[in-house]
Design a protein around this motif. Structure first.
Motif, PDB file in Angstrom:
ATOM      1  N   UNK A  26       0.813  -1.435  -0.324  1.00 22.45           N
ATOM      2  CA  UNK A  26       0.019   0.204  -0.085  1.00 22.45           C
ATOM      3  C   UNK A  26       0.760   1.312  -0.295  1.00 22.45           C
ATOM      4  N   UNK A  27      -0.136   2.516  -0.179  1.00 22.38           N
ATOM      5  CA  UNK A  27       1.478   3.294  -0.589  1.00 22.38           C
ATOM      6  C   UNK A  27       0.681   4.556   0.094  1.00 22.38           C
ATOM      7  N   UNK A  28       1.654   5.491   0.555  1.00 25.91           N
ATOM      8  CA  UNK A  28       1.182   6.700   1.517  1.00 25.91           C
ATOM      9  C   UNK A  28      -0.476   5.589   2.974  1.00 25.91           C
ATOM     10  N   UNK A  29      -0.153   4.434   2.804  1.00 25.12           N
ATOM     11  CA  UNK A  29      -0.844   4.314   3.447  1.00 25.12           C
ATOM     12  C   UNK A  29      -0.710   5.193   5.178  1.00 25.12           C
ATOM     13  N   UNK A  30       0.410   5.490   6.178  1.00 28.18           N
ATOM     14  CA  UNK A  30       0.250   5.836   7.367  1.00 28.18           C
ATOM     15  C   UNK A  30      -0.646   7.422   7.156  1.00 28.18           C
ATOM     16  N   UNK A  31      -0.273   7.899   5.566  1.00 32.91           N
ATOM     17  CA  UNK A  31      -0.940   9.026   5.191  1.00 32.91           C
ATOM     18  C   UNK A  31      -1.898   8.980   5.478  1.00 32.91           C
ATOM     19  N   UNK A  32      -2.973   8.367   4.790  1.00 30.64           N
ATOM     20  CA  UNK A  32      -4.414   7.868   4.484  1.00 30.64           C
ATOM     21  C   UNK A  32      -5.115   7.177   5.899  1.00 30.64           C
ATOM     22  N   UNK A  33      -4.299   6.985   6.828  1.00 30.84           N
ATOM     23  CA  UNK A  33      -4.828   6.303   7.722  1.00 30.84           C
ATOM     24  C   UNK A  33      -5.288   7.720   9.172  1.00 30.84           C
ATOM     25  N   UNK A  34      -4.468   8.553   8.576  1.00 31.62           N
ATOM     26  CA  UNK A  34      -4.328  10.097   9.540  1.00 31.62           C
ATOM     27  C   UNK A  34      -5.359  10.979   8.920  1.00 31.62           C
ATOM     28  N   UNK A  35      -5.745  10.518   7.407  1.00 37.13           N
ATOM     29  CA  UNK A  35      -6.435  11.325   6.695  1.00 37.13           C
ATOM     30  C   UNK A  35      -7.706  10.952   7.332  1.00 37.13           C
ATOM     31  N   UNK A  36      -8.354   9.062   7.457  1.00 42.08           N
ATOM     32  CA  UNK A  36      -8.996   8.998   7.705  1.00 42.08           C
ATOM     33  C   UNK A  36     -10.099   8.985   8.813  1.00 42.08           C
ATOM     34  N   UNK A  37      -9.083   9.184  10.207  1.00 42.75           N
ATOM     35  CA  UNK A  37      -8.885   9.575  11.511  1.00 42.75           C
ATOM     36  C   UNK A  37      -9.475  11.500  11.161  1.00 42.75           C
ATOM     37  N   UNK A  88      -8.539  18.741   0.768  1.00 46.90           N
ATOM     38  CA  UNK A  88      -7.900  17.415   1.152  1.00 46.90           C
ATOM     39  C   UNK A  88      -6.760  17.593   0.808  1.00 46.90           C
ATOM     40  N   UNK A  89      -5.842  17.128   1.772  1.00 47.90           N
ATOM     41  CA  UNK A  89      -4.296  17.123   1.982  1.00 47.90           C
ATOM     42  C   UNK A  89      -3.476  16.021   0.917  1.00 47.90           C
ATOM     43  N   UNK A  90      -3.757  16.399   0.166  1.00 47.72           N
ATOM     44  CA  UNK A  90      -2.998  14.972  -1.215  1.00 47.72           C
ATOM     45  C   UNK A  90      -2.441  13.915  -0.410  1.00 47.72           C
ATOM     46  N   UNK A  91      -2.855  13.625  -0.330  1.00 46.13           N
ATOM     47  CA  UNK A  91      -1.537  11.729  -0.076  1.00 46.13           C
ATOM     48  C   UNK A  91      -0.438  11.843  -1.392  1.00 46.13           C
ATOM     49  N   UNK A  92      -0.970  11.677  -2.539  1.00 40.72           N
ATOM     50  CA  UNK A  92      -0.423  11.485  -3.787  1.00 40.72           C
ATOM     51  C   UNK A  92       0.854  12.561  -4.487  1.00 40.72           C
ATOM     52  N   UNK A  93       0.212  13.639  -3.636  1.00 47.04           N
ATOM     53  CA  UNK A  93       0.887  14.900  -4.410  1.00 47.04           C
ATOM     54  C   UNK A  93       1.988  15.040  -3.736  1.00 47.04           C
ATOM     55  N   UNK A  94       1.646  14.256  -2.348  1.00 45.90           N
ATOM     56  CA  UNK A  94       3.039  14.704  -0.553  1.00 45.90           C
ATOM     57  C   UNK A  94       4.039  13.627  -1.274  1.00 45.90           C
ATOM     58  N   UNK A  95       3.213  12.713  -2.619  1.00 46.82           N
ATOM     59  CA  UNK A  95       4.882  12.009  -2.427  1.00 46.82           C
ATOM     60  C   UNK A  95       5.553  12.379  -3.656  1.00 46.82           C
ATOM     61  N   UNK A  96       4.328  12.637  -4.330  1.00 49.29           N
ATOM     62  CA  UNK A  96       5.986  13.366  -5.669  1.00 49.29           C
ATOM     63  C   UNK A  96       6.346  14.481  -5.497  1.00 49.29           C
ATOM     64  N   UNK A  97       6.482  15.103  -4.670  1.00 47.35           N
ATOM     65  CA  UNK A  97       6.847  16.800  -3.594  1.00 47.35           C
ATOM     66  C   UNK A  97       8.844  16.096  -2.541  1.00 47.35           C
ATOM     67  N   UNK A  98       7.819  14.903  -3.225  1.00 44.44           N
ATOM     68  CA  UNK A  98       9.470  14.418  -2.315  1.00 44.44           C
ATOM     69  C   UNK A  98      10.337  14.256  -3.485  1.00 44.44           C
ATOM     70  N   UNK A  99       9.390  13.403  -4.998  1.00 40.24           N
ATOM     71  CA  UNK A  99      10.344  12.899  -5.946  1.00 40.24           C
ATOM     72  C   UNK A  99      11.007  14.076  -6.265  1.00 40.24           C
ATOM     73  N   UNK A 100       9.863  15.456  -6.774  1.00 44.66           N
ATOM     74  CA  UNK A 100      10.968  16.786  -7.169  1.00 44.66           C
ATOM     75  C   UNK A 100      11.889  17.040  -6.177  1.00 44.66           C
TER      76      UNK A 100
END
Length: 295
Positions: free
Chosen positions: A60-71, A222-234
């Motif tokens: 799973x990608x960004x699982x912790x981020x998704x769980x934080x957003x779920x909460x 929404x606080x973007x989970x995929x966007x956060x990963x892309x920022x790390x790449x960039x």
């Protein structure tokens, strides 16, 4: 290997009683069998939350981020707090049962349950993903639509639940039908006072020179989970990253725009409001390769 897997939680929140005393934390269920009670508020009112998590080769990608957003979404709706570790275990169990397919997705759903019962309903659904390779390469046609709220709605009117990922998705589906009627594939929402927000199921990302930007936080998005990963790449490639409140006219001056989301990943915009828009094919390929490698 199965095409889809369903896991039902016995006690989605430690703050509420279990559905069956002494039962296991979760059980596999038949995805085709009846599950939710007709009076469940998730069905009758859309009173609940969800997350969709991308899975690549069983990870799973960004699982912790998704769980934080779920909460965080649960808190905005005053739902019982999700038992994060119970949800994590159910998610991982569903992924394991699905098998290590190339790309899949997991959807977590928690509703308020039947009114007056005091026990939320929760389940995890894992399924194989469609092939988004063409969209990631060739891009999508996008239109801008007025969302009908000011950009500061999250602060001025928190009861409207802007920024929460709720089951009330009728508007999000309606705007996609509107886009299709205009010959487009997707939508970028604009606030009633003229600021770019997000897509109905995605985060807006754009490039200005050596900067990769997304609309600022606190805009009821929404606080973007995929966007956060892309920022790390960039940032690893020497780009500056950041948040900026931008109007549509400024967005049109960008060198490239993407709508990014957990399952489709980075879809470049090739047409905006009926006009051709440049696609940065090299950066798009690099971003999507990076996201897939995270799995």
């Amino acid at each position: 290997m199965p095409e889809q897997v369903l896991v039902v939680l016995n006690q989605p929140s430690a703050d509420a009683p279990p559905h069956i005393q002494g039962a296991r934390p979760f059980e596999a269920a038949d995805p085709a069998a009846p599950l939710v009670r007709p009076l469940d508020l998730g069905l009758t009112r859309g009173d609940g939350i969800f997350e969709t998590i991308s899975v690549v080769h069983g990870r799973p990608m960004a699982l912790d981020h998704h769980l934080r957003r779920f909460a965080a979404s649960a808190a905005k709706l005053a739902l019982p707090a999700p038992d994060v570790e119970a949800w994590r275990s159910a998610i991982l169990a569903a992924i394991e049962e699905l098998g290590s397919v190339e790309e899949a997705s997991v959807k977590t759903v928690m509703t308020r349950g039947v009114e007056g019962d005091g026990r939320p309903t929760g389940w995890v659904h894992a399924s194989r993903s469609p092939d988004y390779g063409g969209v990631r390469r060739e891009g999508i046609r996008v239109i801008t639509l007025d969302r009908g709220y000011r950009h500061d709605v999250e602060r001025t009117s928190p009861w409207l639940l802007a920024g929460a990922k709720t089951l009330s998705y009728a508007v999000n589906r309606s705007v996609l039908r509107e886009a299709a009627s205009r010959g487009a594939d997707d939508v970028i929402f604009v606030s009633s006072d003229g600021f770019v927000l997000e897509g109905p199921t995605s985060t807006v990302l754009y490039r200005l020179g050596n900067r990769l930007l997304t609309p600022g936080t606190g805009l009821g998005i929404l606080d973007g989970t995929t966007q956060a990963s892309i920022f790390r790449y960039a940032e690893g490639r020497g780009f500056e990253t950041g948040y900026a409140q931008v109007r549509p006219a400024e967005l049109r001056r960008a060198e490239a725009i993407w709508l990014v989301s957990s399952v489709r990943l980075a879809a470049p915009v090739r047409e905006l409001d009926g006009e051709e828009f440049p696609v940065d094919a090299e950066l798009s390929a690099g971003i999507n390769s990076y996201l897939l490698e995270l799995g």
